[in-house]
Design an enzyme around this catalytic site. Structure first.
Site, mmCIF file in Angstrom:
data_model
loop_
_atom_site.group_PDB
_atom_site.id
_atom_site.type_symbol
_atom_site.label_atom_id
_atom_site.label_comp_id
_atom_site.label_asym_id
_atom_site.label_seq_id
_atom_site.Cartn_x
_atom_site.Cartn_y
_atom_site.Cartn_z
ATOM 1 N N THR A 127 11.559 21.564 -18.765
ATOM 2 C CA THR A 127 12.404 21.634 -17.579
ATOM 3 C C THR A 127 13.329 20.426 -17.477
ATOM 4 O O THR A 127 12.859 19.286 -17.462
ATOM 5 C CB THR A 127 11.508 21.688 -16.327
ATOM 6 O OG1 THR A 127 10.628 22.802 -16.455
ATOM 7 C CG2 THR A 127 12.342 21.817 -15.065
ATOM 8 N N GLU A 128 14.632 20.674 -17.427
ATOM 9 C CA GLU A 128 15.642 19.617 -17.265
ATOM 10 C C GLU A 128 15.494 18.510 -18.299
ATOM 11 O O GLU A 128 15.797 17.350 -18.043
ATOM 12 C CB GLU A 128 15.589 19.019 -15.851
ATOM 13 C CG GLU A 128 15.595 20.037 -14.711
ATOM 14 C CD GLU A 128 16.962 20.684 -14.481
ATOM 15 O OE1 GLU A 128 17.881 20.380 -15.261
ATOM 16 O OE2 GLU A 128 17.083 21.504 -13.561
#
Lengths: 451, 512
Positions: free
Chosen positions: A156-157
């Site tokens: 994530t990110e």
């Protein structure tokens, strides 16, 4: 315009396009007064509207554009995607025509689908068990709708650390995408070091301290953000950015690159949100025309496109021992200028929200077990609802770092303020707590009844 | 400086703001002469004098009987202002406007002698006339004190049209026909004090005119409409430029049932003034759109926390009562009914929640009745008027302060609450949110959301803590000195360049 000839002797530079596709399940205006009265938390209408809008402005036209590029350049053009489980669910529900459009891309064999968590969550930081489960769910979902994801992971990110790399390695992944965050690149260098360009260039591939088998592919944030953020910025000295100009910049990197001296191809990671095309940068900025022209310009100059798996494989073949080591005890990411976790955690309302949702994990899973986790069963629904609350976006909306500047957090937030985002989230958590507790009490009663 | 309130003679934010601003002006080097209609105990600080016009005239040898009308309630009013026991009298200019028509002899002052005779105004004023004029239009956009960019406030074309039609309707009303509000909005004492206020204003005009004979100043700075006629009376004699400081407009006080006489006074004064200072972009927007004043003539001077305010030893969140506070006049403008309607929704789900309504006004009885009809009369306590120390003590034991105002030019009390460690919920129709963006905000009419925010403040300590911490950082950044410096720069534009007023002391007014 004529392509200049490459300097003799230099090795080809590997270019890697990676696009992130994600949409969260945004919450509706769920009032505390509805706790115990309503279990519908998500804003169906808003989520559908946004998904359809982005599908029409970005996913569908850009998929077609990439397909055209593959037809035009044959096997020379390549790219990679990560597509979250939450956006896949929304596509299925609100714009099913988008799924075959992506599937066609993957079926060309030149577009790679990366592995990640199903719910774009921060589970890597809060629950190793949930992290594993979400990766597995993502694999199942991608396999059912698209193609099986590869053995390269993106968290994530791009949230990464030595610890997360170790978890990823234990799950059998061979590579991981990361940000070339300055504070990480500088780490471990003596003060005499002339700077990141010497032996801490994002053009290198790395192995992570504590996870020696995982190849780290780094995002070249300057070149990536030239496209993702600065492309339409008229105050930018380089505006307007043409594909010609951009190709030239990459050529400069190639000429100066420190990697050539050490053997191995320099790697340029162009990692960005897929929504850059048509959504963050609108069509009238010329972003589509730019992308349509760019691969041709780059190929003419002798660059080559690679997928993440190809980049990882070539590094592994050369031997992991050849790679420099990156040490990242603290997680870093591609978000905001800090490139740390402060987009999602660190202020009081973010931290208490994260604590609240992850404190429910055990109870929710027990209840899900009791109610049945098979698809369609109540337990599965409960667990899925909880997982949608683990999506990082909820905490991103609660960020107050740049509250007064009308910043990028506000641009993406469907709520009026970070505080309102927190209130809605905590209202939903209150109902989830009640559901779990309520079920507990009921099962206690039934136990007593059977006893 | 002309004003109607100054501590200890004050009823609300206006008095505190007048003191904060005057003291800062003096600190910045201006000689400030603050004149109230009456102020028994003169205050003398460095470069700052606060005096009553009446007392000054008596001192100068004018017989007290020279004042035009006998005002039997004046003593009562003065006493009330000091003890706060007669607050309705003090509150009048900020409650509903006087309900009686403007008396004919006052109209004479307002119309014939001041507002309708531009020939009597000094050159400085003519330069600053509402028609595009040299001194105003030449101000470039780089000048941060003119037209301070309130255009980003949330007005759209609809509001523009509504404002224009409202303005026309008010101006079309025949003179002297007061806009009588619905009877349920009338307070018991409105009539008595209404009659009184007009003659107070007239008296002030008269005494300021006398003062002009022996007081020389460079500029006149007048706080709110009651003082505007006196300001122009002073100008008529001396020719100095007049600056208006708008803490509230008639629209804020009365909504769209506003008093057309007051509205006319304000509008005419805005047109005549050299420059207008508004306490927020929100208020500047009302002056521009409803009163039709060019935005370049208006700039924003934000209020700052009262420097006399001591930080309380507020109890830790966990030890505070589950109490939600309404603090303000019990008038339509402050939205007490919206508070109660939201409170009723909170009461349904938070059994221990209690609600405290501090303040008094023409809606006292109605609000009690409303609490009753909502079935929450046992959960709501009406305290009536409380003195500042009592208010602070209660605030320090509560969870959240709610300001559901329908139109709030600023809302100084929000800064005080944050200063004391209590989170606030602000209506979006308030000016203070421009400087306290880190607060819960809601449309006053959105009772469901207001209730949800009240509940959140009661049950989410992390949220309250963060609201106070982040709000405190914003409050600390506010300073009366910034506003004073901005005002001084603005004065300079109308005094020095043309040299048309006075040569000395270009920075602000000087007394004696």
């Amino acid at each position: 315009m004529s392509a200049r000839k490459r300097r003799g002797g230099a090795m080809a530079t590997d270019l890697c396009f990676y696009f992130q596709v994600h949409q969260p399940w945004r919450l509706r205006q769920y009032r505390f007064r509805e706790v115990g009265r309503s279990e519908s938390y998500f804003d169906e209408e808003l989520n559908a509207t946004i998904l359809r809008k982005v599908a029409n402005k970005c996913y569908l036209p850009m998929n077609n554009l990439l397909l055209d590029l593959i037809q035009e350049h044959g096997s020379a053009f390549k790219a990679a995607f990560s597509i979250t489980g939450t956006v896949l669910q929304q596509m299925e529900e609100y714009a099913p025509e988008v799924i075959p459009s992506f599937k066609r891309l993957f079926e060309t064999g030149q577009v790679e689908l990366l592995s990640e968590t199903s719910h774009h969550s921060l589970a890597a930081l809060h629950s190793p068990e949930e992290f594993r489960e979400q990766i597995a769910i993502h694999r199942q979902l991608c396999t059912r709708l698209l193609v099986p994801p590869s053995r390269v992971f993106r968290n994530t990110e791009l949230i990464s650390s030595s610890g997360i790399a170790r978890q990823v390695q234990e799950l059998g992944f061979e590579g991981m995408l990361m940000e070339s965050a300055d504070h990480i690149m500088r780490r471990g260098q003596g003060s005499s070091s002339p700077g990141p360009a010497s032996n801490r260039s994002p053009l290198f591939k790395y192995r992570m301290k504590g996870a020696g088998e995982v190849v780290a592919l780094l995002r070249n944030y300057r070149l990536s953000d030239d496209i993702a953020f600065r492309f339409s910025d008229r105050d930018w000295a380089q505006w307007p950015l043409t594909s010609e100009k951009f190709a030239q910049w990459i050529r400069f990197i190639d000429a100066e690159n420190p990697v050539a001296a050490q053997g191995g191809n320099p790697f340029v990671g162009l990692f960005m949100d897929y929504e850059t095309f048509g959504e963050h940068q609108w069509e009238d900025t010329g972003i589509f025309d730019f992308m349509r022209a760019l691969p041709g310009k780059l190929l003419k100059r002798g660059f080559q496109f690679v997928t993440p798996t190809e980049a990882v494989s070539s590094a592994r073949q050369a031997g992991m021992a050849q790679l420099h080591e990156l040490d990242a005890p603290e997680p870093f990411s591609w978000a905001d200028s800090e490139r740390d976790l402060s987009a999602w955690q660190g202020n009081g309302i973010q931290d208490s929200s994260l604590r609240a949702v992850h404190a429910l994990e055990k109870a929710v899973k027990e209840e899900a077990e009791a109610l049945g986790r098979a698809p369609g069963e109540k337990g599965a629904q409960l667990l899925e609802t909880w997982r949608r609350l683990t999506t990082s976006d909820h905490f991103y909306y609660m960020c107050t770092k740049y509250f007064n500047d009308g910043d990028v957090h506000k641009y993406f937030s469907p709520y009026e303020s970070p505080y309102d985002a927190h209130i809605l989230f905590m209202n939903v958590i209150a109902d989830m707590e009640r559901r779990v507790k309520h079920l507990h009490e009921r099962s206690d009663e039934s136990e007593r009844a059977t006893a | 400086m002309l004003g109607w309130e100054y501590p200890p003679r004050y009823a609300g934010g206006l008095g505190k703001a007048c003191r904060g601003f005057s003291q800062a002006l003096a600190r910045q080097g201006a000689q400030v002469h603050f004149v109230l209609p009456t102020f028994p105990n003169r205050i003398s600080e460095e470069r700052l004098e606060v005096v009553g016009a009446r007392e000054c005239l008596i001192e100068a040898g004018w017989p007290d009987t020279e004042t035009p009308t006998e005002v039997p309630t004046e003593v009562q009013r003065k006493a009330g202002s000091i003890t706060h026991s007669k607050s309705p009298a003090e509150l009048l200019p900020y409650g509903r406007a006087p309900e009686t028509p403007m008396p004919e002899h006052i109209r004479k002052i307002f119309e014939s002698r001041i507002f309708s005779t531009p020939g009597n105004f000094g050159k400085a004023l003519r330069d600053a006339d509402p028609e595009p004029s040299v001194s105003v239009t030449e101000a470039s956009s780089a000048d941060d004190y003119l037209g301070t960019g309130y255009e980003d406030h949330e007005f759209n074309e609809d509001t523009e049209a509504v404002a224009a039609s409202l303005r026309e309707r008010i101006l079309a009303a025949p003179l002297s026909e007061a806009q009588v509000p619905p009877p349920e909005l009338l307070g018991a004492n409105a009539e008595i004090y209404g009659k009184n206020l007009w003659s107070e204003i007239e008296k002030f005009c008269f005494s300021v005119r006398q003062l002009a004979e022996f007081h020389e100043v460079d500029v006149v700075h007048a706080h709110d409409w009651m003082t505007f006629p006196a300001a122009f009376e002073y100008q008529r004699i001396t020719g100095v430029p007049v600056f208006l400081h708008v803490h509230a407009t008639e629209y804020d006080r009365s909504g769209d049932v506003l008093n057309s006489d007051v509205f006319r006074i304000e509008r005419e004064a805005f047109n005549r003034a050299a420059h207008i200072f508004a306490v927020s972009k929100y208020t500047a927007g009302i002056i521009e759109r409803l009163y039709g004043i060019h935005r370049r003539k208006i700039s924003v001077l934000y209020n700052a926390p009262d420097e006399a305010t001591q930080t309380l030893l507020t109890a830790p969140d966990a030890e505070r009562e589950p109490m939600v506070i309404f603090l303000g006049r019990m008038t339509f403008q402050k939205g007490p009914d919206h508070f109660l309607k939201a409170a009723a929704l909170v009461a349904e789900v938070i059994p221990e929640a209690r609600f405290l309504m501090i303040g008094t006004g023409d809606l006292n009885e109605q609000m009690r009745a409303l609490a009753h009809s909502l079935g929450i009369e046992k959960r709501v306590q009406f305290t009536g008027f409380m003195n500042p120390a009592q208010v602070d003590a209660i605030l320090g034991q509560s969870k959240v302060l709610v300001m559901p105002s329908i139109s709030e030019p600023f809302g100084l009390v929000a800064l005080e609450a944050i200063h004391n460690g209590i989170p606030v919920i602000l209506s979006k129709q308030s000016g203070v949110r421009e400087v306290l963006s880190r607060a819960l905000q809601v449309d006053f009419w959105d009772h469901e959301k207001l209730a949800d925010q009240m509940i959140a403040a009661l049950r989410l300590p992390e949220l309250s803590k963060q609201l106070v911490e982040e709000g405190m950082a914003q409050v600390r950044a506010l300073s009366w000195d910034d506003s004073a410096i901005k005002a001084l720069h603005t004065y300079e534009r109308f005094t020095t360049p043309a040299g048309n007023v006075r040569q000395k002391a270009p920075r602000g007014s000087h007394g004696n």
